[in-house]
Every structure is written in structure tokens, then in C-alpha cells.
Write an enzyme that holds these catalytic residues in place. Structure first.
Site, PDB file in Angstrom:
ATOM      1  N   LYS B 117      -3.155  10.144 -11.324  1.00 38.50           N
ATOM      2  CA  LYS B 117      -1.874  10.243 -11.018  1.00 38.50           C
ATOM      3  C   LYS B 117      -1.021  11.333 -11.299  1.00 38.50           C
ATOM      4  O   LYS B 117      -0.402  11.886 -10.519  1.00 38.50           O
ATOM      5  CB  LYS B 117      -0.972   8.963 -11.771  1.00 38.50           C
ATOM      6  CG  LYS B 117      -1.563   7.728 -11.305  1.00 38.50           C
ATOM      7  CD  LYS B 117      -0.152   6.839 -10.977  1.00 38.50           C
ATOM      8  CE  LYS B 117      -0.814   5.660 -10.154  1.00 38.50           C
ATOM      9  NZ  LYS B 117       0.137   5.131  -9.191  1.00 38.50           N
ATOM     10  N   LYS B 159      12.461   5.323 -19.877  1.00 39.13           N
ATOM     11  CA  LYS B 159      11.116   4.758 -20.329  1.00 39.13           C
ATOM     12  C   LYS B 159      10.805   5.681 -21.500  1.00 39.13           C
ATOM     13  O   LYS B 159      11.272   6.889 -21.876  1.00 39.13           O
ATOM     14  CB  LYS B 159      10.065   5.052 -19.473  1.00 39.13           C
ATOM     15  CG  LYS B 159      10.042   4.860 -18.059  1.00 39.13           C
ATOM     16  CD  LYS B 159       8.697   4.730 -17.161  1.00 39.13           C
ATOM     17  CE  LYS B 159       8.796   5.586 -15.961  1.00 39.13           C
ATOM     18  NZ  LYS B 159       7.678   5.311 -15.449  1.00 39.13           N
ATOM     19  N   GLY B 165       2.900   0.580 -19.150  1.00 42.43           N
ATOM     20  CA  GLY B 165       3.146  -0.813 -18.686  1.00 42.43           C
ATOM     21  C   GLY B 165       4.387  -1.677 -18.461  1.00 42.43           C
ATOM     22  O   GLY B 165       4.438  -2.552 -18.541  1.00 42.43           O
ATOM     23  N   ILE B 204      14.473   4.042  -7.960  1.00 47.06           N
ATOM     24  CA  ILE B 204      14.436   3.753  -6.417  1.00 47.06           C
ATOM     25  C   ILE B 204      14.249   2.180  -6.436  1.00 47.06           C
ATOM     26  O   ILE B 204      13.191   1.794  -6.702  1.00 47.06           O
ATOM     27  CB  ILE B 204      13.360   4.393  -5.474  1.00 47.06           C
ATOM     28  CG1 ILE B 204      13.517   5.758  -5.770  1.00 47.06           C
ATOM     29  CG2 ILE B 204      13.662   4.209  -4.174  1.00 47.06           C
ATOM     30  CD1 ILE B 204      12.248   6.562  -5.958  1.00 47.06           C
ATOM     31  N   ARG B 293      -9.597   6.739   1.509  1.00 45.23           N
ATOM     32  CA  ARG B 293     -10.631   5.744   2.082  1.00 45.23           C
ATOM     33  C   ARG B 293     -10.044   5.345   3.402  1.00 45.23           C
ATOM     34  O   ARG B 293      -8.560   5.563   3.573  1.00 45.23           O
ATOM     35  CB  ARG B 293     -10.699   4.537   1.311  1.00 45.23           C
ATOM     36  CG  ARG B 293      -9.490   3.949   0.707  1.00 45.23           C
ATOM     37  CD  ARG B 293      -9.950   2.642  -0.012  1.00 45.23           C
ATOM     38  NE  ARG B 293      -8.839   2.371  -0.874  1.00 45.23           N
ATOM     39  CZ  ARG B 293      -7.609   1.704  -0.309  1.00 45.23           C
ATOM     40  NH1 ARG B 293      -7.359   1.434   0.756  1.00 45.23           N
ATOM     41  NH2 ARG B 293      -6.535   1.643  -1.025  1.00 45.23           N
ATOM     42  N   VAL B 296      -7.026  -1.197   4.900  1.00 44.58           N
ATOM     43  CA  VAL B 296      -7.011  -2.469   5.673  1.00 44.58           C
ATOM     44  C   VAL B 296      -6.137  -2.601   6.771  1.00 44.58           C
ATOM     45  O   VAL B 296      -6.729  -3.026   7.944  1.00 44.58           O
ATOM     46  CB  VAL B 296      -6.680  -3.641   4.796  1.00 44.58           C
ATOM     47  CG1 VAL B 296      -6.383  -4.879   5.353  1.00 44.58           C
ATOM     48  CG2 VAL B 296      -7.490  -3.680   3.397  1.00 44.58           C
TER      49      VAL B 296
END
Lengths: 78, 460
Positions: B117, B159, B165, B204, B293, B296
Site C-alpha cells: 500500500k 486515526k 484495523g 470521503i 491482474r 472479474v
């Protein structure tokens, strides 16, 4: 003797996670609605619950084994 | 073309899709399968098939040594990973390459970089792609928090810098609220993590999920326009569209331009997708991650552009240049895809691995169904519930929704509960028709009881 059957086809687990002990061991008291294992079906985990009270005898299906719907997973003695 | 024998290390509908694309290119196809998948459609359609392990994915489709050995044994010269499973595993890429075969996808280094990330965010920023604005690292005290928030704009999310988490995340709408929240958040962070440092970023709150399809050959890169996938349940996309009707032309152009800039900056090879959050109020978009990749929902892009993305990724893996330039990639009409899962939407989406008893697949102009079913097929319980996808294409979004309803009404998968009733209800929902939704819309809509046996006319 009472059988606990699998409600769905999938993979049967005796434990909630690999680190935890099996849900039940021989001689444990089982109340109606107690969770005795998990069925993993299509990446979803479903709790297998006892439909009647009794005393836990043994797992019939191995941990992490493939089971069909209706397969006997464990047995209780009255 | 350097690829003559392609090994497909996946299953389900995407395996069928890859087998067909490869065969159309004149490539010999070798389908991997588990012990539970001997009857699946891709096994029947491929030129040959080989068992790679037991039913459990860990023993088969995720088993790198077994897959590489099977590919070597069948003399494959390339491996297509599909999506999911090992498609974004740099270790798998390295194993395939060490065995002397081509991996159909980006390099292991690119997967490593874009899969991290922080590294992906840095690559995006370096390429001039907007990311969610936030404090550069930790912030100490309310005054510093206000200073950062003034720069990045409200509302902001506060945060714990040491947390993770989602714990202790708070949202401040304005400066007054932030001045109140920041000390509490710092105190909580101190108590929970022994570290009162905070991290602040723009909140957001009801974003739309918009993504850009890109193709690269390692040197050049193009975009194939955007998709919108805001209808999600448990972070799973259920309904996807191309293009995103909420975007104006200026925003669309900038979004797609930024995606190509990032693809070129990392010398991307293969098909990839850059995912963004879109704030409809401010018309701002923010890069969140890249999927290295095929996805779907790739067919909606194929429907509006006419480009075969799977064939293109095989060609560039074989060393060819992109077959199209940017000005050769049109954007025609509107396409919608819905995911047909073996789940009962009227019973909390309970998996339903049944046996197919009667199968009718809709056909027609602008209707495509990618699936791996056949009549009498026993759906194995060991993998995810995706059975296939109904994809429609029409001149306008309205016409596409109408066509989707017709196609869904014509689709019959006997013996199995599927998500068809969900999609029919969504097609009838005024908010969906108006395009008035975001990523946080579907779950409350379901919780409010909009999907019941009455609303759908009962299950199939």
C-alpha cells in the site's frame, strides 16, 4: 446414540481456529444448539449445531475433511 | 508469438474465458484442476487437463510447487493465473520464471511494489496521480491537526498513527469538531497503543468506486476507459458498469490520463486496474490501489471498447507490442455486468452448492454470459460462489438496464439458488435507475428489507 449430520456439503472443521482446541471432546455434555464444528462452504463458515442434547462421543468426520450434505460428522450418546 | 502452450492455473468461469481466448490465438491450452474439478467446463474445453492436487485450494490452486511441476510436465511455455488464487503472488511469478516459463502478467517486482500500500501510494504520487490527502506521517496535538486539516480540507478522518484495523477512527466535519476530537483521539491512542500520535486524512464519506482498465506492454500503456463498481456487499462487487455515468468528460479524461501515467511510470506489462474513490460532491478522485491482474468485471470494458483484454494480455506476455493505440480504443454505449453467485439472497446470501438441473443461458445482440456451468453439473462447495456473469451492452444506460432485466428473466439455473433475484430487484430500484448510489448504499438498502420474496415474486 445420535448422529450429528452436515447441513451442507463442504469442508468440516473440529476447531474454530487452528490454535483453539476442538469444540467438543469425548464425555463433554452437549446441549441442544451447542456448536460442535464448522462447515466451510464456498468460503463461508457455517456453525454446525447439535439438534438434541447428549454426551459427546466422537467426531466421525476428520478435521479439515471434505464432507457431503447429510454426512455424519459426530455422534452423541444419550 | 513466443507462447504455444498455455497452462491455466485457475478454475471456474475465468478458466473457460482464458481457454477460449488462447485457442482463438492458436495456442494449445492445458487446464489445471483439483480432484473436485474434474467435471468443470474448462477441463472439457481445454486441449488437455492435469490434476494438481486435492479439492482444498491450498492443496491445488494455491499450491505453487504442484502447479509449476504440472506446467513443466505438460511442457507449457506460459502460465495464466486468472484472478484470485495466485494471480498477485510475486512468489508464484518467480517460481514460474525460474522454471523457464512466461508468467502472463506483470513482473514479480511490479506485483511486489503495487501490492504494498505504501509503495503503491508513493508510485502514484510520483506519477502525479492524486491519492487521499493526508498528513505526511504523524501529527502531535490539536493545533497541528487543525493545521493539516485546513490544508487537506474537511471532513477529515482522525486515526491513531500506531493503530490499525479501523480502531479509534473518528470523523470531524469542521475545525470546531476537530479541536474537540483530536485530544480525545490522542488520549485513546495513548491508552490503546502507548502512543498518542495521530494520522489525519480526508474523509470521503460516501464515495463511488471507479476504476480504470489499463493495458501495458512494458514500454507503452493505454487505458480502456473506466468502470463503476459502487454496488457492493461486504466489500464484494455485485454489479459493475462501463462507463461511469456520474463522471463528466473533464473528470473522465483526467482520471484515465492519470492511470496511464502510473502504468507507464511502473513500465507495466499486462492488464491492470487502478482503483479510485470518487467524491461526487467535489468531483475529486483519489487512487487507492492497483490490481495487477485481469478482473472479474473486465467484460464490461470489452463490450464498450471491442478489445479482447485476455487475448491482449497473452500477446504482450508473449513479447508483442500492444495491438492498439490510444486513439483506436473507442467508448461505445454502456455495459452492465452482474455476478451470478450460488447464494440465496433471500436467506442472508447462504451458499448454495447445488446440482444444476436445467440450464438456459440467454442469448442475443448485446448479451453475453461468461460462466462454467452445464446441465447436471454438481457445483463444488470448496471454492467461491461465483457461477458466472451476465453482461449486457446497449446504446444508453437506460437501455442496458432494460436489456439486463430481459436477460436475467431468461436465465434459468435449475436446482440452484442464485443472486438473480437480487439483480432483478436492483434493476427495478429507482436509485439504481437514476445512478444515485455509492459504496455504502447497497447494504442499508438490503437491511431495510428491499429484497424480500414479495419484492422479487419469490425465488426461482
Amino acid at each position: 446414540m445420535a448422529d450429528i449430520q452436515s447441513p451442507l456439503p463442504g469442508t468440516f472443521y473440529h476447531q474454530a481456529t487452528p490454535e483453539e482446541p476442538p469444540y467438543k471432546a469425548k464425555g463433554d455434555a452437549v446441549a441442544e444448539g451447542d456448536v460442535i464444528g464448522l462447515i466451510e462452504v464456498m468460503k463461508t463458515f457455517i456453525e454446525v449445531k447439535a439438534e438434541a442434547a447428549g454426551t459427546f462421543d466422537a467426531y466421525v468426520a476428520d478435521n479439515a475433511s471434505a464432507v457431503t450434505a447429510g454426512a455424519v460428522l459426530a455422534t452423541l450418546v444419550d | 508469438m513466443a507462447i504455444r502452450r498455455l497452462f491455466i492455473a485457475n478454475r471456474g468461469e475465468i478458466a473457460v474465458r482464458i481457454v477460449r481466448a488462447a485457442r482463438a490465438l492458436g495456442i494449445h491450452t492445458i487446464q489445471a484442476h483439483s480432484e473436485a474439478d474434474t467435471e468443470m467446463l474448462a477441463v472439457r474445453e481445454a486441449d488437455e487437463a492435469i490434476c494438481v492436487g486435492k479439492a482444498s485450494a491450498a492443496d491445488s490452486y494455491l499450491n505453487i510447487p504442484a502447479l509449476v511441476e504440472a506446467a513443466r510436465k505438460t511442457e507449457a511455455d506460459a502460465v495464466h493465473p486468472g484472478y484470485g488464487f495466485l494471480s498477485e503472488s510475486a512468489a508464484f511469478v518467480r517460481a514460474v520464471e525460474e522454471a523457464g516459463m512466461i508468467f502472463v502478467g506483470p513482473s514479480a517486482d511490479t506485483i511486489d511494489r503495487m501490492g504494498d500500500k505504501v509503495a503503491a501510494r508513493e508510485a502514484a504520487e510520483a506519477a502525479g496521480v492524486p491519492v487521499v490527502p493526508g498528513s505526511d506521517g504523524r501529527v502531535e496535538g490539536a493545533a497541528a491537526a487543525v493545521e493539516v486539516a485546513t490544508r487537506i480540507g474537511y471532513p477529515v478522518m482522525v486515526k491513531a498513527a500506531a493503530g490499525g484495523g479501523g480502531r479509534g477512527i473518528r470523523v470531524a466535519q469542521d475545525e470546531a469538531e476537530l479541536r474537540k476530537l483530536a485530544p480525545q483521539a490522542a488520549q485513546e491512542a495513548e491508552a490503546a497503543f502507548g502512543d498518542g500520535g495521530l494520522y489525519i486524512e480526508r474523509a470521503i464519506l460516501s464515495p463511488r468506486h471507479i476504476e480504470v482498465q489499463i493495458l501495458g506492454d512494458g514500454t507503452d500503456a493505454v487505458h480502456c476507459w473506466e468502470r463503476e463498481c459502487s454496488l457492493q456487499r461486504r466489500r464484494q462487487k455485485v454489479w459493475e458498469e462501463a462507463g461511469a455515468a456520474c463522471l463528466d468528460e473533464a473528470a473522465r479524461a483526467e482520471l484515465c490520463r492519470s492511470a496511464v501515467a502510473l502504468a507507464k511510470a511502473v513500465q507495466y506489462r499486462g492488464a491492470g486496474t487502478l482503483e479510485y474513490l470518487y467524491d461526487q460532491k467535489t468531483k475529486e478522485f483519489f487512487f487507492i490501489e492497483m490490481n495487477t491482474r485481469i478482473q472479474v468485471e473486465h467484460p464490461v470494458t470489452e463490450m464498450i471498447t471491442g478489445i479482447d483484454l485476455v487475448a491482449e494480455m497473452i500477446r504482450v506476455a508473449g513479447g508483442e507490442k500492444l495491438s492498439v493505440t490510444q486513439d483506436q480504443i473507442p467508448r461505445n454505449g454502456h455495459a452492465i455486468e452482474v455476478r451470478i453467485n450460488a447464494e440465496d439472497p433471500l436467506n442472508n446470501f447462504m451458499p448454495f452448492p447445488g446440482k444444476v438441473d436445467g440450464l438456459t443461458i440467454p442469448e442475443g445482440e448485446g448479451v453475453r454470459v461468461d460462466h462454467f456451468l452445464s446441465d447436471g453439473y454438481q457445483i463444488p462447495p470448496f471454492y467461491d460462489s461465483l457461477l458466472g456473469k451476465v453482461i449486457v451492452h446497449a446504446k444508453t444506460r437506460d437501455a442496458a438496464i432494460d436489456k439486463l432485466k430481459q436477460a436475467l428473466e431468461a436465465l434459468k439455473v435449475g436446482g440452484v439458488r442464485t443472486t438473480v433475484p437480487l439483480h432483478l430487484a436492483l434493476a427495478d430500484a429507482p436509485e439504481v435507475r437514476a445512478g444515485d448510489f455509492h459504496t455504502q448504499w447497497l447494504e442499508p438498502w438490503l437491511a431495510a428489507g428491499n429484497l424480500t420474496a414479495d419484492s422479487t415474486g419469490g425465488t426461482q
